[in-house]
Scaffold this motif. Structure first.
Motif, short mmCIF file in Angstrom:
data_model
loop_
_atom_site.label_atom_id
_atom_site.label_comp_id
_atom_site.label_asym_id
_atom_site.label_seq_id
_atom_site.Cartn_x
_atom_site.Cartn_y
_atom_site.Cartn_z
N PHE A 22 -9.07 5.40 -3.43
CA PHE A 22 -7.73 4.87 -3.62
C PHE A 22 -7.72 3.83 -4.74
CE2 PHE A 22 -4.38 1.73 -2.29
CZ PHE A 22 -3.30 2.50 -2.68
N ALA A 52 2.09 1.91 -3.44
CA ALA A 52 1.09 2.47 -4.35
C ALA A 52 0.63 3.86 -3.92
CB ALA A 52 -0.11 1.53 -4.45
N GLY A 53 0.99 4.26 -2.67
CA GLY A 53 0.67 5.62 -2.24
C GLY A 53 -0.63 5.76 -1.47
N HIS A 54 -1.04 4.73 -0.74
CA HIS A 54 -2.29 4.82 0.05
C HIS A 54 -2.22 5.99 1.04
CE1 HIS A 54 -5.62 3.88 2.64
NE2 HIS A 54 -5.99 2.91 1.81
N PRO A 55 -3.25 6.86 1.03
CA PRO A 55 -3.20 8.09 1.82
C PRO A 55 -3.21 7.88 3.33
CG PRO A 55 -5.36 7.83 0.80
CD PRO A 55 -4.49 6.77 0.23
N SER A 56 -3.62 6.70 3.80
CA SER A 56 -3.66 6.49 5.26
C SER A 56 -2.27 6.27 5.85
CB SER A 56 -4.52 5.27 5.59
OG SER A 56 -5.83 5.51 5.20
N LEU A 108 -7.74 5.79 -7.94
CA LEU A 108 -6.46 6.47 -8.09
C LEU A 108 -5.36 5.51 -8.49
CD1 LEU A 108 -6.56 8.81 -4.97
CD2 LEU A 108 -6.58 9.55 -7.34
N SER A 109 -5.39 4.32 -7.89
CA SER A 109 -4.32 3.37 -8.16
C SER A 109 -4.40 2.84 -9.59
CB SER A 109 -4.38 2.21 -7.17
OG SER A 109 -5.45 1.36 -7.50
N LYS A 153 0.83 -1.21 0.00
CA LYS A 153 0.00 0.00 0.00
C LYS A 153 0.86 1.27 0.00
CE LYS A 153 -4.14 -2.01 1.93
NZ LYS A 153 -4.82 -2.33 3.18
N GLU A 209 -12.05 6.72 1.52
CA GLU A 209 -10.68 6.63 1.08
C GLU A 209 -10.43 5.37 0.25
OE1 GLU A 209 -7.92 6.98 4.37
OE2 GLU A 209 -7.79 9.09 3.79
N GLY A 263 -4.86 5.11 -11.96
CA GLY A 263 -4.51 6.30 -12.74
C GLY A 263 -5.62 7.31 -12.86
N ILE A 264 -6.82 6.99 -12.36
CA ILE A 264 -7.98 7.89 -12.51
C ILE A 264 -7.95 8.95 -11.40
CG2 ILE A 264 -10.50 7.98 -12.51
CD1 ILE A 264 -10.40 5.00 -13.46
N PRO A 279 -1.18 8.67 -5.73
CA PRO A 279 -1.37 7.32 -6.27
C PRO A 279 -1.63 7.29 -7.77
CG PRO A 279 -2.69 7.62 -4.29
CD PRO A 279 -2.05 8.94 -4.59
N ASP A 280 -2.43 8.26 -8.29
CA ASP A 280 -2.72 8.23 -9.72
C ASP A 280 -1.48 8.55 -10.54
OD1 ASP A 280 -3.11 10.76 -8.51
OD2 ASP A 280 -4.25 11.50 -10.22
#
Lengths: 261, 478
Positions: free
Chosen positions: B429, A56-60, B432-433, A53, B425, B435-436, A80-81
């Motif tokens: 997430f 991938a850059g999970h914000p939590s 976002l993961s 996670k 979230e 790419g959107i 993450p995007d």
């Protein structure tokens, strides 16, 4: 496969990360090169999923220290995007259900967004339909999958297939598959393993996060990393997986403790 | 919650401008004299004045409903202007006679009053404060025997029809606000589809409240004779004031044998600011009577505006085999409150009803679904299916579902499904993961959520409604 002088895709050094003030990763190290398949194994709560996670850059999760680089570029400040557009893909352990959003339109939007970021042409619905057919058949999925709501009411196996389908269309440079094998029967496991093996090539890398050795019978890793207490405590080749399967994790943990003492 | 959701949610209200126009307004307050004045201003027949006075006298004995799950300061009914009309209003023969300021206002709102303009194929009745200012395509509709005009003209030109149907579905005794409306209503729309006629174009009324402190009390009456069909659209906006305005409308639909009425609303009254200052109190009674056998009434509503919404478009399924439908999207943001739903009364045999309700709550808003399905003892073979889904955005919003089911016939089948989900979230997430971006993700999730309802809107309306949801939600995720 291990290729001499291959490009380094992922370089993680002394990574420290926490969630809600609790430190989970405590100095995580891993280097992954093009063409390689890595397996990250370890007992529950060791930090395996957290690592995927954070990657991938999970914000939590909050990164407290260390480095995290993708092809020499630091990922620390990327959303993450943005990471996805660079070519990082996370296969979810629990894909979320989104009623009303059709799988097909979600896949096409994801595909076009990532394609656009790579400077390639987007596909209209008809073109996308042609494009996705071969990917569907690779995973033994029916076209009716595209008409259903995203993961909504999907069985466990269908959800995991859908994750690999996304991997197939997004063609990531680095795919991290988080417990993709959990909850799968043996046939589904074969199909998914076959999909991953087909998609994997010399210029990309795969990181499998798994609890069991079973998946590794079908996807052969070049390296196995045992994680405990938020860091990699042992790295070996695929024979390590068999040893873990027959002896459990305890001996590796003991070995590590005596090293520390 | 992240800034992306916030940005989507916090778009300014685009219809919030006020038109400077000379008005003929009465002084504030309500009394029998005020009602007599309204009635005489409109040259109404005695029976209508009598109807108003009876309603008023009954209203005086009633108290405001306290059961809705909403809170608002007590309304001072003596502090409301009950009649406000753009000045120099005579019956307009053509557009050229309409005040250019009015034309500009509606152009700005995207409602062309000109028949040659963009909304071709939709006949529009435009109601500004208390009066109807114009109705388009009247002549063309008349060729089919269809009557589509302002309520005032209908009283003058078709008194028998009005006398027969006014209050026949929503009697003035029905509730506090229907009584108030019956006493003071000033205008609205009337439409009559003769036997066997399929209305060749969509009919539409656009409501605009302009004057500060005026209330809007309009009535809509639609009568569909045997075997006829009509599709009716209603839109509403108001300027941005820091005081609350009251909108208490009554809508009555009557479908005779084999008739089909489809009524769609996109409600975008001013909702107040983010601290809950200002906005419309939208207290509306809408009810359809499926009087004939095999008749059908279908309500579709997209409720995005108003500070407080209180409305339950309902169907009385009297005719055998009649069908009632209710499709609703209610979006609340900031401090908005909505208590909305439907009532389905199954009286005839083999009557069917279907309820699909989608509530979206963002900000600190409070969104309640309240619905009643009632099957009477003689309604053999009645069937109902209800689905009530709520979606929460952020951590401070609130969603409630109050379903009431009363069945007095053993052969009835009643199904109720409900779900609550949250754009949180994890969902974001996931997008976002892949790419959107977050704004696109929220819009896709919301559009997916409301899809079952929007597919029942006429095409142009669905496009408008999609845009409106996007605007209302802009900035709410992140």
């Amino acid at each position: 496969m291990i290729i001499k002088n291959a490009e380094t895709i992922l370089s993680v050094h002394n990574l420290v990360a926490s969630i809600d003030g609790t430190q989970i990763l405590k100095g995580f190290d891993i280097t992954v090169k093009a063409g390689e398949i890595h397996a990250i194994m370890g007992p529950n709560g060791s930090g395996k999923s957290t690592f995927s996670k954070v990657l991938a850059g999970h914000p939590s999760y909050k990164v407290d220290g260390g480095t995290l680089e993708f092809k020499g570029q630091s990922l620390m400040d990327l959303e993450p995007d943005e990471r996805a557009k660079l070519g990082i893909f996370l296969g979810f352990q629990y894909p979320v259900e989104v009623p009303g959003v059709t799988n097909g339109s979600f896949l096409r939007l994801a595909y076009n967004t990532v394609q656009g970021a790579r400077g390639k042409d987007e596909l209209d619905p008809l073109e996308f339909d042609d494009f996705i057919q071969s990917k569907l058949s690779l995973l033994g999925m029916d076209a009716s999958f595209l008409e259903r709501s995203l993961n909504d009411g999907f069985s466990g196996g269908e959800k995991k297939r859908n994750e690999i389908l996304q991997m197939a269309i997004l063609e990531p440079t680095l795919a991290i598959l988080d417990e993709t094998d959990s909850g799968l029967d043996i046939d589904a496991l074969r199909v998914i393993a076959n999909g991953v093996n087909t998609l994997h090539g010399d210029s990309d890398a795969v990181v499998l996060v798994t609890h069991y050795q079973r998946l590794l019978n079908y996807i052969e890793p070049d390296f196995i990393h045992v994680v405990d207490g938020g860091r990699v405590i042992k790295t070996g080749d695929k024979s390590l997986a068999h040893e873990l399967e027959s002896r459990g994790y305890e001996w590796v943990l003991d070995e590590n403790r005596s090293k520390a003492a | 919650m992240s800034t992306a959701i916030d940005n989507i949610l916090n778009q300014p209200y685009k219809a919030g401008f006020h038109t400077e126009i000379e008005t003929d307004s009465m002084a504030r307050g309500l009394s029998e004299d005020v009602i007599r004045t309204i009635s005489s201003k409109k040259n109404e027949p005695d029976w209508l004045l009598e109807f108003r006075l009876n309603a008023y006298r009954h209203w005086l004995t009633m108290t405001e409903p306290k059961w809705p799950n909403v809170t608002y300061p007590k309304i001072d009914f003596q502090d409301i202007i009950y009649y406000s009309a753009p000045k120099s209003k005579t019956t307009k023969k053509s557009m050229d006679e309409v005040d250019p300021e009015l034309l500009k206002t509606f152009e700005k709102l995207g409602i062309p009053m000109n028949e040659r303009a963009a909304l071709a194929g939709v006949a529009v009745d435009v109601v500004f404060d208390s009066v109807s200012v114009t109705t388009t395509y009247k002549e063309k509709l008349a060729e089919y025997g269809i009557i589509f005009c302002s309520f005032s003209e209908a009283v003058r030109d078709h008194p028998d029809l009005i006398k027969k149907y006014l209050g026949s579905v929503v009697p003035y005794t029905d509730n506090f606000y229907s009584a108030l409306n019956s006493a003071v209503f000033t205008d609205g729309s009337f439409c009559y589809i003769p036997k066997g006629v399929k209305c060749p174009m969509d009919l539409s009324t656009y409501f605009r409240i302009n004057t500060q402190d005026s209330g809007q009390f309009e009535r809509t009456l639609i009568v569909a004779e045997e075997g006829s069909q009509v599709c009716y659209l209603e839109g509403c906006t108001a300027p941005q004031f820091d005081t609350n305005q009251l909108h208490a409308a009554v809508v009555e639909l009557i479908a005779l044998d084999d008739a089909d009425i489809k009524y769609s609303t996109v409600q975008n009254w001013y909702a107040g600011d983010e601290n809950g200052v200002g906005g419309i109190f939208n207290f509306v009674t809408k009810r359809g009577l499926c009087k004939g056998k095999n008749s059908k009434i279908s309500w579709t509503q997209v409720e995005t505006g108003s500070a407080v919404t209180w409305k339950y478009p309902s169907c009385v399924l009297l005719g055998d085999n009649s069908v009632g439908e209710f499709y609703s999207v209610a979006l609340t943001n900031h401090m908005q409150q909505a208590d909305t739903g439907t009532k389905m009364f199954h009286i005839g045999k083999n009557t069917r009803s279907r309820i699909i309700s989608k509530g979206i709550s963002a900000g600190k808003s409070n969104n309640s679904y309240r619905g009643l399905v009632k099957v009477s003892p003689k309604a053999d073979g009645a069937r109902n299916y209800s689905q009530c889904d709520s979606m929460l955005i952020g951590d401070l919003s609130c969603a409630n579902t109050f379903p009431y089911i009363e069945v007095a016939n053993k052969s009835a089948t009643v199904e109720h499904e409900a779900s609550t989900s949250k754009i949180g979230e994890e969902q974001l997430f996931y997008f976002l993961s892949r790419g959107i971006g977050s704004e696109e993700a929220v819009s896709m999730i919301i559009n997916g959520f409301v899809r079952d309802v929007f597919m029942h809107l006429p095409m142009e309306f669905a496009v408008e409604a999609t845009k409106l949801l996007g605007l209302k939600l802009e900035g709410s995720v992140g």
